[in-house]
Design a protein around this motif. Structure first.
Motif, mmCIF file in Angstrom:
data_model
loop_
_atom_site.group_PDB
_atom_site.id
_atom_site.type_symbol
_atom_site.label_atom_id
_atom_site.label_comp_id
_atom_site.label_asym_id
_atom_site.label_seq_id
_atom_site.Cartn_x
_atom_site.Cartn_y
_atom_site.Cartn_z
ATOM 1 N N ASP A 26 0.842 48.068 21.827
ATOM 2 C CA ASP A 26 -0.772 46.042 20.924
ATOM 3 C C ASP A 26 -1.422 45.167 22.230
ATOM 4 O O ASP A 26 -1.775 44.371 21.728
ATOM 5 N N MET A 27 -1.723 46.011 23.203
ATOM 6 C CA MET A 27 -2.032 45.380 24.638
ATOM 7 C C MET A 27 -3.572 45.982 24.608
ATOM 8 O O MET A 27 -3.683 47.139 24.972
ATOM 9 N N THR A 28 -4.881 44.919 23.990
ATOM 10 C CA THR A 28 -5.431 45.263 23.909
ATOM 11 C C THR A 28 -7.224 44.462 24.450
ATOM 12 O O THR A 28 -6.182 42.812 25.196
ATOM 13 N N ILE A 49 0.809 37.560 36.908
ATOM 14 C CA ILE A 49 0.018 37.962 36.059
ATOM 15 C C ILE A 49 0.813 38.166 34.504
ATOM 16 O O ILE A 49 2.181 38.301 34.700
ATOM 17 N N ASN A 50 0.488 37.186 33.739
ATOM 18 C CA ASN A 50 1.683 37.421 32.311
ATOM 19 C C ASN A 50 0.121 37.932 31.545
ATOM 20 O O ASN A 50 -0.660 38.030 31.462
ATOM 21 N N LEU A 51 0.057 39.154 30.833
ATOM 22 C CA LEU A 51 -0.267 39.835 30.005
ATOM 23 C C LEU A 51 -0.066 40.109 27.888
ATOM 24 O O LEU A 51 1.412 40.529 28.476
ATOM 25 N N TYR A 52 -0.886 39.573 27.509
ATOM 26 C CA TYR A 52 -0.185 39.523 25.943
ATOM 27 C C TYR A 52 -0.986 40.288 24.876
ATOM 28 O O TYR A 52 -1.649 40.526 25.054
ATOM 29 N N ALA A 53 0.532 40.908 23.695
ATOM 30 C CA ALA A 53 -1.268 41.236 22.325
ATOM 31 C C ALA A 53 -1.771 40.334 22.042
ATOM 32 O O ALA A 53 -1.694 38.916 21.828
ATOM 33 N N GLN A 54 -2.447 40.290 21.528
ATOM 34 C CA GLN A 54 -3.319 39.872 19.951
ATOM 35 C C GLN A 54 -2.615 38.801 19.460
ATOM 36 O O GLN A 54 -2.719 37.909 19.273
ATOM 37 N N CYS A 80 -2.771 49.304 28.908
ATOM 38 C CA CYS A 80 -2.780 47.551 28.372
ATOM 39 C C CYS A 80 -4.180 47.673 29.554
ATOM 40 O O CYS A 80 -4.145 47.813 29.944
ATOM 41 N N VAL A 81 -5.302 47.959 28.526
ATOM 42 C CA VAL A 81 -6.942 46.934 28.736
ATOM 43 C C VAL A 81 -7.339 46.051 28.256
ATOM 44 O O VAL A 81 -7.359 45.700 27.173
ATOM 45 N N THR A 82 -7.631 45.284 29.017
ATOM 46 C CA THR A 82 -8.042 43.611 29.718
ATOM 47 C C THR A 82 -8.172 43.330 30.500
ATOM 48 O O THR A 82 -8.707 43.862 31.417
ATOM 49 N N ASP A 94 -15.730 43.427 34.750
ATOM 50 C CA ASP A 94 -14.581 42.995 34.837
ATOM 51 C C ASP A 94 -13.012 42.336 33.903
ATOM 52 O O ASP A 94 -12.313 41.773 33.599
ATOM 53 N N GLU A 95 -13.187 44.264 33.899
ATOM 54 C CA GLU A 95 -11.832 44.324 32.805
ATOM 55 C C GLU A 95 -11.470 46.019 33.230
ATOM 56 O O GLU A 95 -11.488 46.650 34.143
ATOM 57 N N TYR A 96 -9.637 44.832 33.223
ATOM 58 C CA TYR A 96 -8.689 45.821 33.814
ATOM 59 C C TYR A 96 -8.007 47.060 32.921
ATOM 60 O O TYR A 96 -7.238 46.647 32.128
ATOM 61 N N THR A 97 -7.416 49.014 33.711
ATOM 62 C CA THR A 97 -6.949 48.740 32.801
ATOM 63 C C THR A 97 -5.318 49.464 33.728
ATOM 64 O O THR A 97 -5.075 49.520 35.055
#
Length: 546
Positions: A338-340, A365-370, A505-507, A485-488
């Protein structure tokens, strides 16, 4: 009680039976006067003095107190009072009075004040024995002071100072006075003076200095642990301070496998940092429990003992919870789907000082789902709600030096999760800073800011910060590639129970903060900028230039 001397003032004062007429009813107003209202006499050898009473249409009599009659004599002859006094052999002046009292309440009484000088004092003196008194703080017996005068006619009085009247009592008897003191409610000494004042001003007053010791408190020993228990989690922490109050005793503290008396020390307990203040009786000690690697609760004792056998020991039971086999709550492998892109994530970087030779920069780094929401409470603490995955990663990239433009990118590469044995004893920093590594996750009390790297599943309960599955990341890799500016982020991770945490995760890292405070080179404090290159530009990546 007054003794009344009455004289019917003969014919002149017998209301002048002629009663001359005057006024509307033909009666003249009553009048009573005296020729003087004050008489003064020397100490001895005095002649009598006279006072004339004038009375019209009123009778009168004289009155004196018993004290005045003791030394003043009055003879009445018609309207003349003859006043004489006995010799004064005292060294104090004395005063009395004579009242001329009318028999008509509408006429005021006339008073004659009589004063007599003191006898010549000569060369008078007195001594006090002793001049200092010391009392115990409680239950102190009375003590006597003897007053020796050079002439028996020299009188004296003794009284405590005003400030000490509440606790010092003085009782005079003959040539002595007795001093008693109330119990001292305080533990500190107190003092005051008893003033002995002669009856003549020509002799100066003297003082007896009174000191009372403070109340002696009975020996006792207390600690600020009302429950009698010290509780620890399974993991070693900073320990718990116990505060001690000691009254008139010294004390010691040890760990013990037995409860009543100190016995064999507890191997997993440390008692240290013992502090004592002899003046106040306050002290403290620190108790630290080592990490419990067993899966059962364990207990021991800490015993505080006094050097006075009448003061009982204080026994504190120490309980440490069972060790945990796993911190994870996962029941199986997890795949993150769910991380896009399109989510604003949070990232922090701590770049290197220009002079520092550390080979790595720190990233949080904090990555979040939508479906995850992020907010701040009034203290600034981050709060999490909604539904979805939250992934916390703490990474060390290759060296990145601070730049004024705050332009930073996370370097591409594969980041390896460090083992717990590669971290310091607190788990907060690696023993050796190595680029492209990741901090393992370990136990935390606050999942808003977890210790190390964690996977969390936010379940969207009635309140914020409610989690379903959660797991510390203990091994594996994260591969990072950047396109613009996008990371995978490609995840191949495992928790402490060896469950897999995988996914892609692509964000973007579009909410980047810089944690940096410029510090001078400790080896060159007068020129902290010596690490800059010749043009003054700071290299953004790579090891420091030669």
């Amino acid at each position: 009680m007054k003794k009344i001397l009455t004289v019917l003032a003969l014919a002149a004062a017998v209301m002048t039976t002629a009663c001359e007429k005057g006024g509307e009813d033909g009666t003249k107003e009553p009048v009573l006067n005296i020729s003087t209202s004050e008489l003064k006499f020397e100490a001895s050898g005095n002649a009598s003095q006279s006072v004339t009473v004038t009375a019209e249409n009123v009778g009168w009599e004289i009155s004196m107190s018993q004290e005045s009659q003791a030394w003043i004599t009055v003879t009445v002859d018609g309207n003349t009072l003859t006043v004489s006094v006995a010799d004064n052999d005292k060294f104090e002046a004395r005063n009395g009075s004579i009242a001329v009292v009318p028999d008509n309440s509408e006429v005021d009484t006339k008073r004659i004040s009589v004063s007599q000088a003191a006898a010549e004092a000569g060369d008078l003196s007195f001594t006090l024995t002793p001049t200092t008194l010391t009392f115990d703080g409680e239950g102190a017996p009375a003590q006597e002071v003897t007053v020796t005068v050079s002439d028996e006619k020299l009188t004296w009085t003794a009284a405590p100072e005003d400030a000490a009247k509440e606790w010092i009592t003085v009782t005079a008897d003959g040539d002595k006075f007795t001093v008693t003191v109330a119990d001292n409610p305080e533990t500190t000494d107190r003092s005051a003076n008893v003033i002995v004042t002669p009856g003549t001003e020509s002799v100066k007053a003297k003082a007896v200095h009174v000191t009372q010791k403070g109340r002696i408190l009975p020996p006792s020993l207390t600690v600020d642990c009302e429950s009698g228990e010290i509780n620890f989690g399974y993991k070693k922490g900073f320990g718990q301070n116990i505060f001690v109050t000691a009254v008139n005793v010294d004390w010691n503290v040890v760990s013990s496998v037995t409860a009543d008396e100190p016995g064999e020390e507890v191997a997993w307990l440390t008692v240290s940092d013992i502090v004592k203040d002899e003046e106040t009786g306050l002290g403290s000690f620190l108790v630290i429990a080592e990490t419990n690697t067993e899966l059962e609760e364990r207990s021991g004792y800490v015993i505080v003992s006094a050097d006075n056998p009448d003061v009982p020991n204080i026994t504190l039971k120490v309980i440490q919870e069972a060790g945990k086999e796993f911190l994870t709550t996962l029941e199986g492998d997890v795949e993150i789907t769910d991380m896009t892109s399109g989510v604003q994530n949070d990232a922090w970087i701590a770049p290197n000082q220009t002079w520092m030779d550390r080979a790595a920069a720190t990233w949080d780094i904090n990555l979040y789902a939508q479906g995850v929401t992020v907010s701040k409470e009034w203290t600034g603490m981050l709060q999490y709600g909604g539904v979805g995955t939250r992934l916390v990663m703490k990474l060390w990239s290759e060296r990145i030096v601070y730049n004024d433009d705050a332009d930073y990118t996370l370097p591409d590469g594969t980041y390896r999760v460090l083992g717990l044995d590669e971290m310091d004893e607190y788990g907060t920093a690696p023993i050796t800073y190595e680029p492209f590594t990741m901090m393992p996750g370990y136990e935390t009390n606050n999942l808003s800011y977890p210790s190390g790297s964690w996977y969390m599943d936010i379940i969207g309960g009635e309140t914020l910060n409610e989690y379903g599955g959660m797991a510390p990341i203990r091994s594996g890799t994260v591969t990072v590639t950047r396109n613009g500016d996008e990371y995978t982020f490609v995840l191949d991770l495992k928790d402490d129970a060896d469950f897999s945490i995988t996914g892609t995760c692509v964000t973007k890292l579009d909410n980047l903060s810089v944690n940096f405070y410029e510090q001078p080179d400790p080896n060159d404090p007068e020129n902290p900028d010596e690490g800059d290159d010749e043009e003054g530009e700071l290299p953004p990546f790579g090891p420091p230039s030669e």
